[in-house]
Scaffold this motif. Structure first.
Motif, PDB file in Angstrom:
ATOM      1  N   GLY A   1      -6.179  11.090  -7.672  1.00  0.00           N
ATOM      2  CA  GLY A   1      -5.331  10.073  -7.061  1.00  0.00           C
ATOM      3  C   GLY A   1      -3.980  10.598  -6.616  1.00  0.00           C
ATOM      4  O   GLY A   1      -3.370  10.065  -5.697  1.00  0.00           O
TER       5      GLY A   1
ATOM      6  N   LYS B   1       0.845  -1.196   0.000  1.00  0.00           N
ATOM      7  CA  LYS B   1       0.000   0.000   0.000  1.00  0.00           C
ATOM      8  C   LYS B   1       0.887   1.256   0.000  1.00  0.00           C
ATOM      9  O   LYS B   1       1.877   1.310   0.731  1.00  0.00           O
ATOM     10  CB  LYS B   1      -0.867   0.045   1.262  1.00  0.00           C
ATOM     11  N   ALA B   2       0.488   2.259  -0.803  1.00  0.00           N
ATOM     12  CA  ALA B   2       1.249   3.513  -0.818  1.00  0.00           C
ATOM     13  C   ALA B   2       0.983   4.277   0.482  1.00  0.00           C
ATOM     14  O   ALA B   2      -0.170   4.550   0.814  1.00  0.00           O
ATOM     15  CB  ALA B   2       0.818   4.360  -2.013  1.00  0.00           C
ATOM     16  N   VAL B   3       2.033   4.595   1.212  1.00  0.00           N
ATOM     17  CA  VAL B   3       1.875   5.349   2.465  1.00  0.00           C
ATOM     18  C   VAL B   3       2.961   6.418   2.560  1.00  0.00           C
ATOM     19  O   VAL B   3       4.027   6.301   1.952  1.00  0.00           O
ATOM     20  CB  VAL B   3       1.942   4.441   3.722  1.00  0.00           C
ATOM     21  N   LYS B   4       2.674   7.434   3.358  1.00  0.00           N
ATOM     22  CA  LYS B   4       3.648   8.493   3.605  1.00  0.00           C
ATOM     23  C   LYS B   4       4.526   8.053   4.771  1.00  0.00           C
ATOM     24  O   LYS B   4       4.069   7.999   5.908  1.00  0.00           O
ATOM     25  CB  LYS B   4       2.918   9.804   3.923  1.00  0.00           C
TER      26      LYS B   4
ATOM     27  N   ASN C   1      -5.072   4.866   2.934  1.00  0.00           N
ATOM     28  CA  ASN C   1      -4.464   3.560   3.233  1.00  0.00           C
ATOM     29  C   ASN C   1      -4.132   3.399   4.708  1.00  0.00           C
ATOM     30  O   ASN C   1      -3.822   2.292   5.150  1.00  0.00           O
ATOM     31  CB  ASN C   1      -3.174   3.378   2.429  1.00  0.00           C
TER      32      ASN C   1
ATOM     33  N   LEU D   1      -4.892   9.564  -1.333  1.00  0.00           N
ATOM     34  CA  LEU D   1      -4.731   8.116  -1.514  1.00  0.00           C
ATOM     35  C   LEU D   1      -3.923   7.481  -0.373  1.00  0.00           C
ATOM     36  O   LEU D   1      -4.292   6.446   0.178  1.00  0.00           O
ATOM     37  CB  LEU D   1      -4.077   7.861  -2.872  1.00  0.00           C
ATOM     38  N   GLN D   2      -2.830   8.127  -0.011  1.00  0.00           N
ATOM     39  CA  GLN D   2      -1.974   7.559   1.038  1.00  0.00           C
ATOM     40  C   GLN D   2      -2.672   7.602   2.399  1.00  0.00           C
ATOM     41  O   GLN D   2      -2.579   6.648   3.179  1.00  0.00           O
ATOM     42  CB  GLN D   2      -0.645   8.323   1.109  1.00  0.00           C
ATOM     43  N   VAL D   3      -3.353   8.709   2.671  1.00  0.00           N
ATOM     44  CA  VAL D   3      -4.079   8.836   3.953  1.00  0.00           C
ATOM     45  C   VAL D   3      -5.161   7.748   4.037  1.00  0.00           C
ATOM     46  O   VAL D   3      -5.372   7.144   5.084  1.00  0.00           O
ATOM     47  CB  VAL D   3      -4.704  10.250   4.090  1.00  0.00           C
TER      48      VAL D   3
ATOM     49  N   THR E   1       3.283   6.541  -5.677  1.00  0.00           N
ATOM     50  CA  THR E   1       1.830   6.688  -5.580  1.00  0.00           C
ATOM     51  C   THR E   1       1.163   6.281  -6.891  1.00  0.00           C
ATOM     52  O   THR E   1       0.169   5.542  -6.905  1.00  0.00           O
ATOM     53  CB  THR E   1       1.453   8.147  -5.238  1.00  0.00           C
TER      54      THR E   1
END
Ligand code: FAD
Ligand code: FES
Ligand code: FES
Lengths: 156, 286
Positions: free
Chosen positions: A127, A54-57, B106, B102-104, A107
């Motif tokens: 997105g 999963k793409a995450v920061k 997830n 998108l990242q948030v 991303t």
């Protein structure tokens, strides 16, 4: 605390403070500096990696939270040649200074995997809302993702 | 920016979470998706001495149906997982597809969002309009809190020290019903400057026989818009009565005023978004 995680297919074990951020684990402990820190306030997406797919920061995750996880960073994306997303950013001039690029690409790969090859421009812009670029004005980034989406196809 | 030092515990079961919270008392905070807590810790707006990470508690994730037909969503379930789950609750799918980025989506969790109760968060309005109940476990045992009782004030909830939100329950929407969420967002943060959620049910003749409308972002905390709900009863789709009902959206409310929008503007947004969200919910209630 001792943590072990698999990054780009290789297992690493390190002793870390609980407050160490995942992005600093990746950059300082593992010397994988492709993942950038832009804002450090969860806004810009420069630090985006894949955590268990999963793409995450990674500036908003503690390294200890990722214990046992599988990570992919920009360094691990390419196979024998560039990943279609990397090639598309090259072909379409989807970058200028390049600072946002690793995060954009990480991303965008997940965005395409999620929606498949039929991604509309609007879906791409929505997105990528969590990735900021101060150079390109986004036009060429969108074109790059469109090219890669066509090549990657699929979707889930 | 680094948070102050803390001790970290990764729990693997609900019982373990509860006993860790008991053991560490006021010093401990639950870490769920971390997308409100970690930014606050970096700014040192929060400096908990102990973090209890609930991210590995498998029982806190996923979907099931309870005896009364309600959909039960584990507290650690992320927005993306909910958006992808085909819950049959349009407003919930909608809000989980647009919150943050998108990242948030997830990382952010339904339990974390509702527990945090940020005045500009989106989910509280949707949970109110869909009549959600929170399943809570804590030192005083197990209880169910309706969303409206759960929200106590500005970033204040009915959670007592040592309490854990285990799941959120949504009653089935039912036939001839529909729901929607409309938001005017802060272009930088994505948070709601004003957000309105609605659920409606129509009778055999197509008139509104039941309705719930809730507001977030524009006041101190998310709340139901009862004057609108009452004015909606018996209205026919497309009628002027819907506009008139939406015009009641500001009644009895104290709107927020800040650098993002003043109270007059928020009142206007509330009116406009209430009308739009009602129309959308009605269209879906076929
Ligand atoms: C860039 C960015 C943009 C965002 N945009 C939006 C947006 O548009 N709309 C929106 O609504 N939100 C937005 N958010 C906030 C995001 O949705 C958070 O994830 C959410 O508010 C908190 O959920 P969490 O799971 O991350 O909780 P955490 O940050 O881990 O926890 C938040 C608080 O709730 C408590 N808590 C967590 N889980 C539980 C539980 N199960 N029981 C009891 N207490 C618990 C914690 O102790 C903490 O006090 C944004 C965040 C970021 C970083
Ligand atoms: S550095 Fe993580 S979001 Fe900007
Ligand atoms: S290319 Fe410079 S920030 Fe995007």
């Amino acid at each position: 605390m001792q943590v072990t995680m698999t990054v780009n297919g290789k297992s690493y074990t390190r002793d870390v403070e609980p407050r160490l951020l995942l992005v600093d684990f990746i950059r300082s402990e593992l010397a994988l500096t492709g993942t950038n820190i832009g804002c450090d306030t969860s806004q810009c997406g420069a630090c985006t990696i894949h955590l268990n797919g999963k793409a995450v920061k990674s500036c908003t995750v503690f390294a200890v939270q990722a214990a046992g996880a599988e990570l992919t960073t920009i360094e691990g994306l390419a196979g024998t040649g560039l990943h279609p997303m990397q090639q598309a950013f090259w072909d379409k001039h989807g970058l200028q200074c390049g600072y946002c690029t690793p995060g954009m690409i990480m991303t965008a790969v997940k965005l395409v995997e999620r929606h498949g090859g039929t991604l509309s421009e609007e879906e791409i812009r929505h997105g990528l809302a969590g990735n900021l670029c101060r150079c390109t004005g986004y036009q060429n980034i969108v074109k790059a993702v469109q090219q890669a989406a066509t090549e990657m196809g699929g979707g889930d | 920016m680094y948070p102050a030092k803390f001790d970290y515990y990764q729990a693997t079961s609900v019982d373990e979470v509860l006993s860790l919270l008991q053991q560490h008392g006021e010093d401990a905070k639950i870490l769920a998706g971390g997308h409100s807590l970690i930014p606050m810790m970096k700014l040192r707006l929060a400096s908990p001495a102990v973090l209890v990470d609930i991210g590995q508690v498998a029982d806190l994730r996923g979907f099931s149906t309870v005896a009364d037909g309600s959909l039960r969503i584990g507290a650690m379930t992320t927005y993306h997982e909910i958006a992808d789950a085909n819950t049959g609750l349009d407003a919930l799918t909608e809000v989980c597809s647009i919150m943050g980025d998108l990242q948030v989506r997830n990382r952010g969790t339904i339990g974390g969002n509702l527990s945090h109760n940020d005045p500009a968060a989106d989910l509280p309005a949707v949970a109110l309009a869909l009549d959600a109940q929170l399943e809570i476990r804590g030192p005083s045992g197990e209880r169910l809190a309706p969303m409206e009782e759960f929200i106590v004030g500005l970033m204040e909830t009915a959670l007592a020290p040592g309490d854990l939100v285990v799941a959120v329950r949504f009653p089935p929407s039912g036939p001839a019903s529909g729901s929607a969420y409309e938001k005017f967002e802060n272009p930088a943060s994505g948070y709601a400057i004003c957000g309105v959620a609605a659920w409606v049910r129509r009778d055999g003749t197509g008139r509104i026989e039941s309705c719930r409308v809730a507001l977030t972002g524009a006041a101190d905390y998310a709340q139901r818009l009862r004057p609108v709900e009452e004015a909606m009863m018996g209205q026919q789709a497309g009628s002027e009565g819907i506009d008139a009902a939406a015009a009641k959206a500001g009644e009895g409310l104290q709107f927020l005023s800040d650098i993002h929008a003043d109270d007059v503007y928020r009142a206007h947004l509330t009116h406009v978004l209430t009308r739009r969200v009602l129309q959308k919910a009605i269209e879906r209630a076929q």
